[in-house]
Design a protein around this motif. Structure first.
Motif, PDB file in Angstrom:
ATOM      1  N   TRP A 140       0.839  -1.199   0.000  1.00  0.00           N
ATOM      2  CA  TRP A 140       0.000   0.000   0.000  1.00  0.00           C
ATOM      3  C   TRP A 140       0.886   1.265   0.000  1.00  0.00           C
ATOM      4  CZ3 TRP A 140      -1.015  -3.903   3.801  1.00  0.00           C
ATOM      5  CH2 TRP A 140      -2.070  -4.745   3.489  1.00  0.00           C
ATOM      6  N   TRP A 146      -5.241   9.232  -0.374  1.00  0.00           N
ATOM      7  CA  TRP A 146      -6.222   8.250   0.087  1.00  0.00           C
ATOM      8  C   TRP A 146      -6.544   8.474   1.558  1.00  0.00           C
ATOM      9  CZ3 TRP A 146      -9.086   5.043  -2.727  1.00  0.00           C
ATOM     10  CH2 TRP A 146      -9.875   4.103  -2.067  1.00  0.00           C
ATOM     11  N   SER A 147      -7.796   8.273   1.933  1.00  0.00           N
ATOM     12  CA  SER A 147      -8.218   8.281   3.338  1.00  0.00           C
ATOM     13  C   SER A 147      -9.021   7.013   3.591  1.00  0.00           C
ATOM     14  CB  SER A 147      -9.077   9.509   3.653  1.00  0.00           C
ATOM     15  OG  SER A 147      -9.667   9.363   4.936  1.00  0.00           O
ATOM     16  N   GLU A 148      -8.576   6.205   4.543  1.00  0.00           N
ATOM     17  CA  GLU A 148      -9.205   4.907   4.801  1.00  0.00           C
ATOM     18  C   GLU A 148     -10.171   4.979   5.991  1.00  0.00           C
ATOM     19  OE1 GLU A 148      -8.668   2.374   2.733  1.00  0.00           O
ATOM     20  OE2 GLU A 148      -9.661   0.737   3.791  1.00  0.00           O
ATOM     21  N   SER A 158     -12.092   8.094   1.498  1.00  0.00           N
ATOM     22  CA  SER A 158     -11.965   7.574   0.131  1.00  0.00           C
ATOM     23  C   SER A 158     -12.593   6.188   0.030  1.00  0.00           C
ATOM     24  CB  SER A 158     -10.487   7.479  -0.256  1.00  0.00           C
ATOM     25  OG  SER A 158      -9.826   8.701  -0.069  1.00  0.00           O
ATOM     26  N   VAL A 159     -12.440   5.380   1.083  1.00  0.00           N
ATOM     27  CA  VAL A 159     -12.938   4.007   0.982  1.00  0.00           C
ATOM     28  C   VAL A 159     -14.464   3.981   0.987  1.00  0.00           C
ATOM     29  CG1 VAL A 159     -12.809   3.517   3.474  1.00  0.00           C
ATOM     30  CG2 VAL A 159     -12.677   1.653   1.834  1.00  0.00           C
ATOM     31  N   THR A 175      -9.944   4.695  -8.009  1.00  0.00           N
ATOM     32  CA  THR A 175      -8.632   4.841  -7.363  1.00  0.00           C
ATOM     33  C   THR A 175      -7.634   5.488  -8.317  1.00  0.00           C
ATOM     34  OG1 THR A 175      -9.106   2.856  -6.052  1.00  0.00           O
ATOM     35  CG2 THR A 175      -6.819   3.576  -6.148  1.00  0.00           C
ATOM     36  N   LEU A 178      -7.449   9.373  -8.609  1.00  0.00           N
ATOM     37  CA  LEU A 178      -6.967  10.200  -7.503  1.00  0.00           C
ATOM     38  C   LEU A 178      -5.572  10.747  -7.805  1.00  0.00           C
ATOM     39  CD1 LEU A 178      -8.217   7.986  -4.551  1.00  0.00           C
ATOM     40  CD2 LEU A 178      -9.269  10.045  -5.495  1.00  0.00           C
ATOM     41  N   SER A 191      -4.641   1.499   1.930  1.00  0.00           N
ATOM     42  CA  SER A 191      -5.597   1.887   0.898  1.00  0.00           C
ATOM     43  C   SER A 191      -6.325   0.674   0.343  1.00  0.00           C
ATOM     44  CB  SER A 191      -4.864   2.599  -0.254  1.00  0.00           C
ATOM     45  OG  SER A 191      -5.691   2.684  -1.403  1.00  0.00           O
ATOM     46  N   GLY A 193      -8.320   0.921  -1.985  1.00  0.00           N
ATOM     47  CA  GLY A 193      -8.319   1.161  -3.425  1.00  0.00           C
ATOM     48  C   GLY A 193      -7.206   0.407  -4.128  1.00  0.00           C
ATOM     49  N   GLU A 194      -6.023   0.374  -3.521  1.00  0.00           N
ATOM     50  CA  GLU A 194      -4.902  -0.283  -4.175  1.00  0.00           C
ATOM     51  C   GLU A 194      -5.127  -1.789  -4.275  1.00  0.00           C
ATOM     52  OE1 GLU A 194      -1.185   1.184  -2.544  1.00  0.00           O
ATOM     53  OE2 GLU A 194      -1.989   3.222  -2.557  1.00  0.00           O
TER      54      GLU A 194
END
Length: 373
Positions: A140, A146-148, A158-159, A175, A178, A191, A193-194
């Motif tokens: 990651w 990104w904000s988890e 973000s998630v 993702t 961004l 993240s 997203g990753e």
């Protein structure tokens, strides 16, 4: 008020065979069972912590749904509460990430990608980020913003956006949209997203074979029959969050990792892939504000390492312990030196559950020769 615990729980202590010294056994359709060597007092202490009386009207405190303990390839303990049963596929949340890492490990073995490949080679929306490589996504460390955050900061998360609002149709493309805020590979920001970009990259590598791939590559060889994995609208498995399986089946992934990526006579995951999974990300910086020591990120797994002055997160477990961890207390712990695998499913809605406390009591109960915590 409804209470779940002693009477409503299904507790099984397998009493079939003693552990065979020196023999290596594997689960077939069922797990081999062995007599639990748990000292009564240590077992009571473990269950008192893990399965306290539960109030479902006020969801606070430790709320365990299931525990399965595997020692040297044998099922030695399992217990379920509430509506959960042996056959219940439980949502694993972010444990899905480590399961996806195992699926990717098979693809890596097949030569479908290299760690130094750019992500854009396999997922065209990443053309805007030409320097991000596959190896950067595993700890990651893409460098993307990104904000988890979850319940604590939903409007800035973000998630949440990816899973439930404007990113939900194509989570990997969201993702990719961004901005970059750091050079790839220089900082760790957890993240989801990753993880979904990895899943989307696998989809591009495989084409039509993607739909069945997690089953053909991993679940069927391990004998996993309960797995369900949700996809987003674009058809990408939500590698970050939405795999379901029984506790017994998730333990099979743990045994695969405990035995270095080998399943029976086949080296399913290459040794170099497992080493990558279990190597701390070199640029990780422990949070000095953390009130509980944090697990160290490896390659889509979490490690029990003392790192850059920060103590081990599970000080009462050996340094070689590692885990897959998910929201609301989902855990798959693996301790190779003790041949121990533990699945814990939960529904924790606060921060009462302490992983180290759980592990300390579990080891005292199930690992021969260990003292009580």
């Amino acid at each position: 008020m409804s209470l779940h615990g002693g009477r409503s729980a299904l507790a099984v202590l397998a009493l079939v065979l003693p552990l065979a010294v020196g023999a290596e056994e594997w689960p077939d359709t069922e797990w081999p069972r062995s007599e639990a060597q748990a000292p009564a007092e240590a077992l009571r202490a473990f269950e008192a912590y893990t399965f306290p009386p539960r109030n479902d009207e006020k969801p606070t405190g430790v709320r365990t749904d299931a525990v399965v303990v595997i020692l040297d390839g044998h099922l030695v303990y399992e217990r379920y509460t509430g509506e959960n049963r042996v056959e219940t596929p439980h949502l694993t949340w972010s444990v899905s990430k480590s399961v996806m890492a195992a699926v990717l490990g098979v693809a890596f073995k097949e030569g479908r990608f290299q760690l130094d490949d750019t992500v854009a080679q396999h997922h065209p929306p990443f053309a805007a980020h030409p320097d991000i490589r596959m190896r950067h996504l595993l700890p990651w460390a893409s460098g993307l913003a990104w904000s988890e955050g979850y319940e604590a900061s939903p409007l800035k998360s973000s998630v949440i956006t990816m899973l439930y609002t404007r990113g939900r149709d194509d989570m990997a493309a969201y993702t990719a949209s961004l901005p970059a805020v750091a050079p790839p590979g220089t900082r760790h920001v957890y993240s989801s997203g990753e993880s979904n970009v990895l899943s989307a990259s696998l989809k591009s590598m495989l084409g039509d074979a993607y739909a069945d791939y997690p089953w053909k590559a991993l679940f069927e060889p391990l004998g996993i029959t309960s797995a369900v994995w949700e996809r987003d609208t674009s058809g990408t498995y939500v590698g970050s969050s939405y795999a379901y399986m029984t506790a017994r089946d998730l333990a099979r992934v743990g045994l695969l990792m405990q035995r270095g990526g080998r399943w029976k006579d086949e080296q399913l995951l290459p040794p170099e892939w497992v080493r990558m999974n279990l190597t701390p990300f070199e640029h990780y910086v422990p949070d000095p504000r953390a009130t509980v020591a944090e697990a160290i990120p490896g390659g889509h797994w979490w490690l029990n390492r003392a790192f850059k002055g920060a103590p081990r997160p599970w000080k009462d477990a050996p340094e070689d312990a590692f885990a897959a961890l998910g929201h609301w207390g989902q855990c798959l712990f693996v301790i190779p030196s003790e041949k121990l695998v533990i699945v814990r499913y939960g529904d924790d809605r606060d921060k009462s559950f302490r992983q180290n406390e759980f592990l300390a009591r579990a080891r005292a109960a199930f690992v021969a020769g260990k003292g009580a915590p």
